[in-house]
Design an enzyme around this catalytic site. Structure first.
Site, PDB file in Angstrom:
ATOM      1  N   TYR A 147      44.296  40.210  36.907  1.00 21.99           N
ATOM      2  CA  TYR A 147      43.378  41.360  36.854  1.00 21.99           C
ATOM      3  C   TYR A 147      41.929  40.893  36.662  1.00 21.99           C
ATOM      4  CZ  TYR A 147      41.540  45.890  35.146  1.00 21.99           C
ATOM      5  OH  TYR A 147      40.814  47.044  34.961  1.00 21.99           O
ATOM      6  N   VAL A 148      41.748  39.959  35.734  1.00 24.54           N
ATOM      7  CA  VAL A 148      40.393  39.462  35.459  1.00 24.54           C
ATOM      8  C   VAL A 148      39.827  38.740  36.689  1.00 24.54           C
ATOM      9  CG1 VAL A 148      39.038  37.833  34.090  1.00 24.54           C
ATOM     10  CG2 VAL A 148      40.705  39.315  32.967  1.00 24.54           C
TER      11      VAL A 148
END
Ligand code: NAI
Length: 239
Positions: A147-148
């Site tokens: 996600y990051v």
């Protein structure tokens, strides 16, 4: 408030949460809005409650679906790349399919959507592209490497594209929300929520309207001298 009556906005992931609030805020400013997400039924319900809203089904993991959705949409002046998913896990044990799914939806999907709107924006010599990143795209977060990476990738995409197309009066910016109360965050435990709250100087979680207001501003005529920027909407959690 800025008048967007002659503008069309396309918002991905607009069936609920932040995307829906962005569609509402842009409609409040006078824009025609196209709500896009996978769930056609939910989209129709949302569109019925927003003036000048229509909806179109889109699956951001499918290049064909993205093309089809934008061909139905026609000319888009404001693109809000909001759709996003999480599939959390420690990097060492993360399945490649979970990495791929998050990158495909959050980053590649946004990129392909941008490619669909660029020709008409370049021709019109006006456009607004707003990518919904995240505070963790700036800080990192254990357990969310996929996600990051997608959210940090959106920031890189924002800054590169901003430089490529600034000469055509098209601005490209990112909004980086902190902890916002939505379906995505409802699943977190009270312990996690209390720990987060202790780190938020404004001592509350964000509302979807807080993010939507930032998006509406960046989409406005008044924000015309802002490009390549990452606007934090996080209660001071990261400065
Ligand atoms: P949400 O989970 O409530 O809504 C996500 C939307 O994206 C839904 O409409 C869903 O249908 C759509 N979507 C998901 N996968 C899709 C796909 N393959 N194709 C088309 N649409 C798809 O999420 P929320 O909380 O409203 O978040 C919106 C954005 O804001 C996301 O990009 C998220 O990463 C970001 N964000 C959210 C934060 C929060 O605290 N809620 C914090 C920071 C960033």
């Amino acid at each position: 408030m800025t008048n967007m009556t002659n503008r069309t906005a396309f918002v991905t992931g607009a069936s609920r949460g932040i995307g829906r609030a962005c569609a509402q805020a842009l409609s409040d400013a006078g824009a025609r809005v196209i709500l896009a997400a996978r769930d056609a039924k939910k989209l129709e319900e949302a569109a019925m409650q927003i003036p000048r809203a229509t909806c179109v089904a889109i699956d951001l993991t499918s290049p064909e679906s993205i093309k089809e959705a934008f061909s139905k949409a026609g000319k888009v002046d404001i693109l809000v790349n909001n759709a996003g998913i999480t599939k959390d896990g420690l990097a060492m044990r993360m399945k490649k399919e979970d990495w791929d799914a998050v990158l495909a939806t959050n980053l590649t999907g946004a990129f392909l959507a941008i490619q669909q709107v660029l020709p008409s924006m370049l021709k019109e010599r006006w456009g607004r592209i707003i990518n919904i990143s995240s505070i963790v795209g700036e800080t990192g977060n254990p357990g969310q490497s996929n996600y990051v990476a997608s959210k940090a990738g959106l920031i890189g995409l924002t800054k590169s594209l901003a430089q490529e197309i600034a000469s055509r009066t098209i601005t490209v910016n990112a909004v980086a929300p902190g902890f916002i109360e939505t379906d995505m965050t409802a699943v977190l435990s009270d312990d996690v929520k209390n720990t987060l709250l202790a780190h938020i100087p404004l001592k509350r979680f964000g509302k979807v309207e807080d993010v939507a207001a930032a998006v509406r501003f960046l989409a406005s005529e008044e924000a015309g001298y802002i490009t390549g920027h990452v606007l934090d909407v996080n209660g001071g959690m990261y400065m």
